[in-house]
Design a protein around this motif. Structure first.
Motif, short mmCIF file in Angstrom:
data_model
loop_
_atom_site.label_atom_id
_atom_site.label_comp_id
_atom_site.label_asym_id
_atom_site.label_seq_id
_atom_site.Cartn_x
_atom_site.Cartn_y
_atom_site.Cartn_z
N LEU A 336 0.81 -1.34 0.13
CA LEU A 336 0.02 0.02 -0.03
C LEU A 336 0.90 1.32 0.19
O LEU A 336 2.17 1.15 0.55
N THR A 339 0.45 6.75 2.35
CA THR A 339 -0.64 7.26 2.46
C THR A 339 -1.77 6.48 2.95
O THR A 339 -2.56 6.30 3.88
N LYS A 340 -1.90 5.59 2.07
CA LYS A 340 -3.33 4.73 1.93
C LYS A 340 -3.00 3.73 3.55
O LYS A 340 -4.05 3.51 4.11
N TRP A 343 -3.96 5.45 6.54
CA TRP A 343 -5.35 5.76 6.76
C TRP A 343 -6.17 4.42 7.13
O TRP A 343 -7.20 4.49 7.99
#
Ligand code: PFF
Length: 449
Positions: A336, A339-340, A343
């Motif tokens: 991933l 950033t993902k 989150w």
């Protein structure tokens, strides 16, 4: 991915980042009370012995694994030995579960900070009233959740900025502030009437209170406080550069962590004694007893706000480190984007934390082995996963890891002498596994005497 992996600036950054993870709620509300209950100065001596016997070897082992591989905890173990990759997963699961309750308590510190700033803390004058308000607040279905989410977002914001701009910079800013605040509060507290009685209760050695349980408490506290046994220090040391001196970094982190724990005791007990209140433990000490004590002081809300801000900073540097274990894993192992990954971690841990907050109130009937979700997360991590992680880490470093790798990392590629290397190996091979096995079995109720 292909992008260059982040490294921390230098030795000071390495020390402050790792100390940021170590210094947390565990130092400020847990250590002083356990010490006071278990013979004060006598406990401190035992605690320091535990740090030397268990803390130093396991911390150095985690630093070796992290710095040698420059990978997240799962990747690090897998690179060193495929069969031991499961230990990396233990670290990922433990971090997730710890955040499930740590975010909740961190959220409470935010609420009490806001209450102090608004001045309404001045209504918290009696312990009985404070206890009622605390229970009302923590069992409320909405307010603690808002605080938990806010705290998770605060952690997310730092992680989203990245290793250098987020974690490194925030630790360099927050850790010195935390120290100064703690010293100011401790000085104020000791200067209160009867403050020295509190110092005596906290530090005077009383060996009559020492039992086998004291040793277990000291070992458990050493592990939780140093953030070892769950790969947090592996993840952080994977960002150390090759010039970082591992021995000195470990020494400094341990010294800072212990100093903060002692200063926290010096901040809390003199105030407790000055107000002539029975010292209590954990959440009730911090959220029930202390507010009424602040209210006996001139500028009470100011001192109260300062104290809860201190708790926020201590908790934040720890939640950041737990979040980073998970973010680095998802980013590097699951592909991933950072950033993902950040989150996903924030959303999953926040949902778990919200559920555990609700388990203190409206979802209280849902029990796992007789404990609500909040207490079971605390129990499983502190009593099972952390000692198990420490046990396996020391077995791995002592028996499985190539001795050359251990020596190369600990001696910083031969540039540092390590005269006590033989002793370190003995501790990792025999002493740590034996002691940690004892804690583990004792906590499971199997080996009690
Ligand atoms: N060391 C932190 C404290 O004393 O509060 C808690 C903690 C943080 C434990 C990070 C484990 C960890 F990986």
């Amino acid at each position: 991915m292909g992008e260059k992996r982040a490294t921390l600036g230098g030795r000071l950054s390495a020390v402050l980042v790792a100390a940021g993870s170590a210094v947390g709620l565990g130092n400020i509300w847990r250590f002083p009370y356990i010490a006071g209950e278990n013979g004060g100065g006598a406990f401190l001596i035992i605690y320091i012995a535990c740090i030397l016997l268990l803390g130093v070897p396991v911390l150095l082992a985690e630093f070796t694994v992290g710095r040698h591989t420059h990978l997240n905890s799962v990747g690090a173990y897998r690179t060193l030995s495929k069969r031991w990759a499961f230990l990396g997963y233990n670290s990922v699961i433990s971090s997730l579960l710890i955040l499930g309750f740590y975010f909740v308590v961190s959220g409470w510190t935010l609420e009490y900070f806001i209450t102090s700033l608004s001045g309404s803390i001045s209504e918290y004058t009696h312990s009985a009233v404070n206890a009622e308000r605390f229970a009302e607040f923590t069992t409320n279905p909405l307010r603690p959740i808002v605080c938990t989410v806010l705290f998770a977002l605060l952690t997310h914001a730092v992680i989203a900025l990245g290793v250098q701009k987020g974690i490194e910079r925030s630790s360099k800013l927050m850790m010195p502030i935390l120290f100064v605040m703690l010293i100011v509060i401790a000085a104020r507290s000791i200067a209160l009437p009867f403050g020295l009685e509190g110092v005596e209760f906290f530090l005077k050695p009383d060996f009559s209170k020492v039992t086998a349980k004291t040793f277990l408490d000291a070992m458990g506290q050493a592990f939780f406080s140093l953030s070892i046994g769950l790969g947090c220090m592996i993840t952080y040391s994977s960002y150390f550069n090759d010039k970082t001196n591992l021995q000195k970094t470990a020494f400094n982190v341990i010294a800072l962590d212990t100093l903060v724990a002692v200063l926290a005791g010096l901040a809390i007990f003199p105030a407790v004694f000055s107000a002539d209140i029975e010292p209590t433990s954990g959440p009730s000490l911090v959220f029930v007893t202390l507010p009424s004590i602040f209210n006996t002081m001139t500028f009470g809300p100011f001192w109260s706000a300062l104290f809860f801000l201190l708790l926020i900073l201590a908790a934040l540097t720890s939640t950041i480190s737990l979040h980073e274990v998970l973010t680095a894993y998802l980013h590097e192992e699951r592909g991933l984007s950072r950033t993902k990954a950040a989150w996903v971690v924030t959303i999953v841990t926040t949902l778990l934390a919200c559920a555990s907050s609700l388990s203190l109130g409206v979802w209280g009937d849902f029990k796992i082995c007789g404990l609500n979700l909040f207490d079971s997360l605390d129990f499983v991590t502190a009593n099972i996963l952390l000692p198990l992680g420490g046990l396996l880490t020391s077995i791995f470093a002592g028996w499985v890891l190539d001795r050359k790798i251990l020596r190369t990392e600990i001696s910083d590629h031969g540039s540092m002498r390590c005269r006590l290397f033989g002793l370190l190996v003995v501790l990792l091979r025999y002493v740590c596994p034996a002691l940690l096995l004892w804690i583990f079995l004792y906590n499971l109720g199997i080996f009690r005497f």
